[in-house]
Design an enzyme around this catalytic site. Structure first.
Site, PDB file in Angstrom:
ATOM      1  N   LYS A 178      25.121  25.945 -39.209  1.00  0.00           N
ATOM      2  CA  LYS A 178      24.917  25.156 -40.437  1.00  0.00           C
ATOM      3  C   LYS A 178      25.490  25.974 -41.600  1.00  0.00           C
ATOM      4  CE  LYS A 178      23.374  21.630 -42.697  1.00  0.00           C
ATOM      5  NZ  LYS A 178      23.975  20.296 -42.578  1.00  0.00           N
ATOM      6  N   TYR A 238      12.974  32.962 -35.939  1.00  0.00           N
ATOM      7  CA  TYR A 238      12.053  33.366 -34.874  1.00  0.00           C
ATOM      8  C   TYR A 238      11.655  34.835 -34.984  1.00  0.00           C
ATOM      9  CZ  TYR A 238      13.050  28.856 -32.914  1.00  0.00           C
ATOM     10  OH  TYR A 238      13.159  27.502 -32.761  1.00  0.00           O
ATOM     11  N   ASP A 288      24.463  19.500 -37.729  1.00  0.00           N
ATOM     12  CA  ASP A 288      23.952  18.121 -37.782  1.00  0.00           C
ATOM     13  C   ASP A 288      24.883  17.141 -37.070  1.00  0.00           C
ATOM     14  OD1 ASP A 288      25.713  18.669 -39.854  1.00  0.00           O
ATOM     15  OD2 ASP A 288      24.492  17.787 -41.446  1.00  0.00           O
ATOM     16  N   ASP A 335      17.298  25.819 -30.147  1.00  0.00           N
ATOM     17  CA  ASP A 335      16.013  25.253 -29.734  1.00  0.00           C
ATOM     18  C   ASP A 335      16.067  23.725 -29.841  1.00  0.00           C
ATOM     19  OD1 ASP A 335      13.364  25.009 -29.003  1.00  0.00           O
ATOM     20  OD2 ASP A 335      12.549  26.179 -30.655  1.00  0.00           O
TER      21      ASP A 335
END
Ligand SMILES: NC(=O)C1=CN([C@@H]2O[C@H](COP(=O)(O)OP(=O)(O)OC[C@H]3O[C@@H](n4cnc5c(N)ncnc54)[C@H](OP(=O)(O)O)[C@@H]3O)[C@@H](O)[C@H]2O)C=CC1
Ligand SMILES: O=C(O)CCC(=O)C(=O)O
Ligand SMILES: [Mg+2]
Length: 398
Positions: A214, A147, A263, A287
């Site tokens: 992640k 972002y 995930d 998000d």
């Protein structure tokens, strides 16, 4: 007489009974949901002898039409001066055009925490069997990650130069027809976000903070976020919190800080929601996670949020959802997200009584099966009402 909200040097907000609060109406359905939310917020504040003086500031289409600028400087200056504000959603073009005004506001005011509580309200229709087990609070890093807006477009001289530089200096092979984005994740940004999450857990007797990342793939950004989180626990919170590896998953009466890869998190928040409490995560994960989690407790029409800098005292409260342009101006959508963002704002201001009243009145309205289209389509025997009628029904039950 209406006055400004201020912050004392030791970081405590001073909130007058008649505060001046800036607001952005928002694009798209902003014209529908903002007046509805305002009606309820005013009624609840008045019930407890308070009055809000709303000060409109411009951003988005309304700003562009009136000033030729999508995000006038004056808007930023007013948010800076008045500390606490609220906003409706703002449109961001896809694939080109101007950068997100929502993200710009967060970056310009350094609102480093995106706080998104996800809980079930009695009676709200849900696609899962036990929505009552969902009670999570997302702390999403709000200023960096992808972002940050560090991107070069495929085919431009900048992209060509960057690809050559990365090849020559780092030996990286990147296809010549690539666009490139940079993902910065810093110690500063990560630790202040995770610090806020642990402080929140401590103040509200929450049991755990889960770092969602992640890090198996993006080792020096997402993986580092996880590592810095555990470091922070040892450096600053050893008296109240403990990392999973330091206690073998047995924290005693301390807050357990653990981590899950992003995930599998998206599966586990559905299959074992009771294992998730406070969640601290990087910007993009947060998000995705906030919209996915909202689905479990009635959908994005009832998903509130806040963007906060706990050091400067600045905060802008806003719904998790966007402008839903296909419904704009139809008096149709659920004002619940922006209303509950206002409830979060009231709690932040110390107006717990008015905040609790709104939640009770909202639940009473839903119990009477008076709901907007999004809930009506999931409920048997519901009376579908307009945005404005839903707000009026809540006010009747305050
Ligand atoms: N903070 C902000 O201001 C945000 C701005 N945006 C921007 O908003 C624009 C549109 O984004 P988009 O991806 O379509 O996402 P939206 O959140 O605007 O809308 C997606 C869908 O969510 C449902 N929805 C949204 N708001 C409500 C509501 N108040 N009540 C009930 N249901 C609702 C509708 O579902 P259904 O079709 O099932 O009825 C809608 O079609 C984009 O420009 C995006 O960048 C997006 C997110 C945040
Ligand atoms: O700024 C935007 O348009 C989208 C932002 C968004 O989806 C979010 O913050 O949740
Ligand atoms: Mg989003």
């Amino acid at each position: 007489m209406a006055e400004k909200i201020t912050m004392s040097p030791d970081g405590v907000l001073t909130v007058p009974d008649e505060p001046i609060i800036p607001f952005i109406e928002g694009d798209g359905t902003g014209v529908d949901i903002w007046p509805a939310a305002k009606l309820v917020l005013d009624a609840a504040a008045n019930k407890h002898g308070r009055r809000i003086e709303w000060k409109e500031v411009l951003a988005g289409e309304k700003a562009f039409n009136e000033t030729g600028n999508w995000l006038p400087n004056e808007t930023i200056e007013i948010f800076k001066e008045y500390l606490i504000g609220i906003k409706g959603p703002l449109t961001t073009p896809i694939g080109g055009g101007f950068r997100s005004l929502n993200v710009a506001l967060r970056q310009l005011l350094d609102l480093y925490v995106c706080l998104r509580p996800v809980r079930w309200f009695q009676g709200v229709p849900s696609p899962v069997k036990r929505p009552d087990l969902v009670d999570m609070v997302i702390f999403r890093e709000n200023t960096e990650d992808i972002y940050a807006g560090l991107e070069v477009q495929e085919g431009t001289p900048e992209a060509k130069r960057l690809i050559e530089l990365l090849h020559d200096e780092f030996g990286w092979e990147i296809r010549a027809d690539s666009g490139i984005g940079v993902k910065p994740v810093s110690i500063t940004g990560s630790k202040r976000l995770i610090r806020a999450a642990i402080n929140y857990a401590r103040e509200r007797n929450r049991k755990s903070v889960t770092l969602v990342h992640k890090g198996n793939i993006q080792k020096f950004t997402e993986g580092a976020f996880r590592q810095w989180g555990y470091e922070l626990v040892r450096e600053e919170f050893a008296d109240v919190a403990v990392g999973w590896d330091d206690c073998g998953g047995k924290p005693g009466d301390k807050i357990l800080v653990k981590d899950v890869i992003a995930d599998i998190t998206l599966q586990q928040v559905l299959t074992r929601p009771d294992e998730f409490d406070v969640i601290a995560t990087t910007n993009l994960n947060g998000d995705y996670l906030s919209d996915a989690l909202a689905a479990q407790v009635g959908g994005i029409g009832i998903a509130p949020g806040a963007n906060i800098n706990y050091v400067t005292g600045h905060g802008i409260f806003e719904a998790t959802h966007g402008t839903a342009p296909k419904y704009a101006g139809q008096d149709k959508v659920n004002p619940g997200s922006v209303l509950l963002s206002g409830v979060l704002m009231f709690e932040h201001l110390g107006w717990r009584d008015a905040a609790d009243d709104i939640v009770r009145a909202l639940e009473a309205t839903i119990a009477d099966k008076i709901v907007t289209y999004d809930f009506a389509r999931q409920m048997e025997g519901a009376t579908e009402v307009k945005t404005s009628e839903f707000a009026a029904a809540i006010v009747d039950r305050l």
